[in-house]
Design a protein around this motif. Structure first.
Motif, PDB file in Angstrom:
ATOM      1  N   PRO A  87       0.460  -0.853  -0.058  1.00  0.00           N
ATOM      2  CA  PRO A  87       0.299   0.009   0.316  1.00  0.00           C
ATOM      3  C   PRO A  87       1.146   1.811  -0.052  1.00  0.00           C
ATOM      4  O   PRO A  87       2.019   0.884   0.179  1.00  0.00           O
ATOM      5  CB  PRO A  87      -1.254  -0.008   1.366  1.00  0.00           C
ATOM      6  N   PRO A  88       0.567   2.418  -0.301  1.00  0.00           N
ATOM      7  CA  PRO A  88       0.758   3.323  -0.017  1.00  0.00           C
ATOM      8  C   PRO A  88       1.691   4.221   1.018  1.00  0.00           C
ATOM      9  O   PRO A  88       0.597   3.238   2.240  1.00  0.00           O
ATOM     10  CB  PRO A  88       0.216   4.465  -0.343  1.00  0.00           C
ATOM     11  N   VAL A  89       2.246   4.687   1.180  1.00  0.00           N
ATOM     12  CA  VAL A  89       3.348   5.336   2.495  1.00  0.00           C
ATOM     13  C   VAL A  89       2.249   6.404   2.428  1.00  0.00           C
ATOM     14  O   VAL A  89       2.626   7.504   2.086  1.00  0.00           O
ATOM     15  CB  VAL A  89       4.618   5.480   2.483  1.00  0.00           C
ATOM     16  N   ASP A  90       1.650   6.246   3.909  1.00  0.00           N
ATOM     17  CA  ASP A  90       1.223   7.680   4.613  1.00  0.00           C
ATOM     18  C   ASP A  90       1.616   7.739   5.519  1.00  0.00           C
ATOM     19  O   ASP A  90       2.744   6.519   6.506  1.00  0.00           O
ATOM     20  CB  ASP A  90      -0.635   7.749   4.650  1.00  0.00           C
ATOM     21  N   GLY A  91       0.563   8.898   6.437  1.00  0.00           N
ATOM     22  CA  GLY A  91       0.579   8.394   7.997  1.00  0.00           C
ATOM     23  C   GLY A  91       2.666   9.453   8.504  1.00  0.00           C
ATOM     24  O   GLY A  91       2.830   9.973   7.430  1.00  0.00           O
ATOM     25  N   ALA A  92       2.773   8.831   9.394  1.00  0.00           N
ATOM     26  CA  ALA A  92       3.596   9.167  10.231  1.00  0.00           C
ATOM     27  C   ALA A  92       4.809   8.545   9.614  1.00  0.00           C
ATOM     28  O   ALA A  92       6.421   9.751   9.294  1.00  0.00           O
ATOM     29  CB  ALA A  92       4.525   8.689  11.475  1.00  0.00           C
ATOM     30  N   ASP A  93       5.215   7.448   8.735  1.00  0.00           N
ATOM     31  CA  ASP A  93       6.439   7.201   7.515  1.00  0.00           C
ATOM     32  C   ASP A  93       6.568   8.350   6.409  1.00  0.00           C
ATOM     33  O   ASP A  93       7.843   8.414   6.308  1.00  0.00           O
ATOM     34  CB  ASP A  93       6.297   6.005   7.053  1.00  0.00           C
ATOM     35  N   ALA A  94       5.280   8.915   5.956  1.00  0.00           N
ATOM     36  CA  ALA A  94       5.392   9.539   4.860  1.00  0.00           C
ATOM     37  C   ALA A  94       6.367  11.634   4.742  1.00  0.00           C
ATOM     38  O   ALA A  94       7.001  11.624   4.715  1.00  0.00           O
ATOM     39  CB  ALA A  94       4.270   9.347   4.189  1.00  0.00           C
ATOM     40  N   ALA A  95       5.430  11.121   5.995  1.00  0.00           N
ATOM     41  CA  ALA A  95       6.119  12.488   7.375  1.00  0.00           C
ATOM     42  C   ALA A  95       7.726  12.642   7.013  1.00  0.00           C
ATOM     43  O   ALA A  95       8.955  13.051   6.895  1.00  0.00           O
ATOM     44  CB  ALA A  95       5.726  13.240   7.925  1.00  0.00           C
ATOM     45  N   TRP A  96       7.956  11.054   7.297  1.00  0.00           N
ATOM     46  CA  TRP A  96       9.096  11.218   7.542  1.00  0.00           C
ATOM     47  C   TRP A  96       9.964  11.063   6.287  1.00  0.00           C
ATOM     48  O   TRP A  96      11.277  11.810   6.201  1.00  0.00           O
ATOM     49  CB  TRP A  96       9.783  10.133   8.745  1.00  0.00           C
ATOM     50  N   LEU A  97       9.534  10.567   5.591  1.00  0.00           N
ATOM     51  CA  LEU A  97      10.316  10.525   4.001  1.00  0.00           C
ATOM     52  C   LEU A  97      10.902  11.942   3.741  1.00  0.00           C
ATOM     53  O   LEU A  97      11.396  11.735   3.235  1.00  0.00           O
ATOM     54  CB  LEU A  97       9.630   9.246   3.343  1.00  0.00           C
ATOM     55  N   ALA A  98       9.512  12.854   3.751  1.00  0.00           N
ATOM     56  CA  ALA A  98       8.980  13.806   2.874  1.00  0.00           C
ATOM     57  C   ALA A  98      10.580  15.076   3.456  1.00  0.00           C
ATOM     58  O   ALA A  98      11.108  15.676   3.417  1.00  0.00           O
ATOM     59  CB  ALA A  98       7.943  14.747   3.860  1.00  0.00           C
ATOM     60  N   ARG A  99      11.217  15.046   4.857  1.00  0.00           N
ATOM     61  CA  ARG A  99      11.944  14.582   5.807  1.00  0.00           C
ATOM     62  C   ARG A  99      13.247  15.050   5.446  1.00  0.00           C
ATOM     63  O   ARG A  99      14.140  15.357   5.399  1.00  0.00           O
ATOM     64  CB  ARG A  99      11.513  15.151   7.571  1.00  0.00           C
ATOM     65  N   TRP A 100      13.392  13.799   5.749  1.00  0.00           N
ATOM     66  CA  TRP A 100      14.459  12.756   6.051  1.00  0.00           C
ATOM     67  C   TRP A 100      15.417  11.655   4.405  1.00  0.00           C
ATOM     68  O   TRP A 100      16.128  11.791   4.718  1.00  0.00           O
ATOM     69  CB  TRP A 100      15.069  11.841   7.542  1.00  0.00           C
ATOM     70  N   TRP A 101      13.954  11.637   4.160  1.00  0.00           N
ATOM     71  CA  TRP A 101      15.256  10.913   2.200  1.00  0.00           C
ATOM     72  C   TRP A 101      13.833  11.340   1.225  1.00  0.00           C
ATOM     73  O   TRP A 101      13.029  10.416   1.144  1.00  0.00           O
ATOM     74  CB  TRP A 101      14.649   9.802   2.742  1.00  0.00           C
ATOM     75  N   PRO A 102      13.480  12.319   1.157  1.00  0.00           N
ATOM     76  CA  PRO A 102      12.757  12.563  -0.566  1.00  0.00           C
ATOM     77  C   PRO A 102      12.877  11.783  -1.680  1.00  0.00           C
ATOM     78  O   PRO A 102      13.877  11.323  -1.693  1.00  0.00           O
ATOM     79  CB  PRO A 102      13.018  14.457  -0.664  1.00  0.00           C
TER      80      PRO A 102
END
Length: 340
Positions: free
Chosen positions: A147-162
């Protein structure tokens, strides 16, 4: 990954231990344990005490603690803790307290050598349509999109590993951030150090780093308990997680007034990252070869010094162990001589 490493039949439950499959700095040379012993002494001096705790997180079979206890000078009383999920090995020094979690409220040095890279993570991959999805894997290693990554995991990726390019992968390091913040929080005062394969936000690997090790060789990371499964650590994110959890306003990781620096590295607190090469050089480990004149004057000493220099060179080598990151996090303790 959790089941493959730490379940009833997990890799880290195997009787031979990690040393049966790969070498860490601890196994490479006793110089590493001696350097940690000197860091323990420096921490005791900063705390102005002759009684100090040493908490080894991810202790394996107690090899590092054994080496440090043999190297500490007389007059320093050490209370050693081995934090490990596997059973206590036979013959370990009776002074070592074996536990499955870091003890709370201790004063001293918390040292985690190649622990965070084995804290389980989820893997994400960007699909052809640009959607970032979890990677699902079966026990035989077969993968499929989840499934698509969402929630806290998506926020982590956006900040630390775009992630943008189709086919690019990332290891979602939120679990490592939380694990490190929790470990640091167990210290009342002292120094917490995480040593590991590392990368930072501006230099993330395009396809991730997840891999396996078995019998001294790199192998496909099949999650069936037959091999180690490891991924490099976003130490900058771990540093920031501690800063968010333990701000100076709450009496957390502060202790110095020099607070300047890159927040991605320092996490807005007194934490900072050194390479293992620099950290060990500061602790007296040098790969400098002995003078050739010693070979004539004292051949036996020359051979011994040459072997020691070779071990030091391996621990500090560029492109090898020397490139490991040391995340240094003082907790209510000033280590001014160490800050960059």
């Amino acid at each position: 990954m959790e089941s493959a490493l730490y379940g009833p039949e997990g890799f880290y439950r195997r009787p031979e231990g990690p040393a049966g499959h790969f070498r860490t700095s601890v196994h490479a040379s006793p110089l590493f344990a001696s350097a940690v012993a000197r860091l323990l002494v420096a921490t005791a001096e900063a705390l102005d005490t002759d009684e100090i705790a040493l908490v080894d997180v991810g202790a394996g079979r107690g090899e590092l603690l054994t080496g440090v206890l043999a190297a500490v000078p007389d007059g320093l009383a050490v209370r050693p803790y081995a934090v490990e999920r596997a059973a206590r090995p036979p013959g370990l020094d009776a002074r070592v307290e074996w536990t499955d979690r870091p003890p709370a409220g201790v004063r001293g040095l918390l040292f985690a050598n190649e622990w965070l890279d084995n804290v389980p993570v989820d893997v994400a991959e960007t699909g052809p349509d640009g959607t970032v999805r979890y990677v699902l894997v079966s026990p035989d290693g077969t993968e499929r999109p989840g499934p698509p990554v969402d929630g806290a995991d998506a926020a982590w990726l956006a900040r630390w590993w775009p992630m943008a390019e189709p086919g690019s992968r990332a290891e979602i390091g939120r679990t490592r951030d939380e694990a490190w913040a929790a470990a640091v929080a167990t210290l009342d005062r002292g120094l917490a150090v995480a040593v590991d394969y590392a990368h930072v936000r501006d230099d993330r690997p395009l396809f991730g780093t997840l891999t396996g090790f078995r019998d001294g060789r790199e192998v496909r990371p099949v999650p069936d308990g037959s091999c180690d499964i490891t991924a490099h650590v976003a130490l900058d994110a771990c540093a920031a997680a501690v800063a968010a959890e333990w701000s100076d306003d709450t009496g957390g990781v502060g202790g110095t007034d020099d607070g300047a620096g890159d927040a991605d590295i320092r996490g807005g607190a007194a934490a900072f990252v050194l390479s293992q090469r620099e950290a060990l050089h500061r602790l007296g480990v040098s790969g400098r070869r002995p003078p050739l004149s010693l070979a004539t004057d004292d051949p036996a000493s020359y051979v011994g010094a040459l072997a020691t220099a070779g071990q030091a060179a391996e621990l500090t080598a560029r492109g090898g162990l020397g490139d490991f990151g040391w995340l240094m996090t003082p907790v209510r303790t000033a280590l001014r001589d160490w800050a960059p």
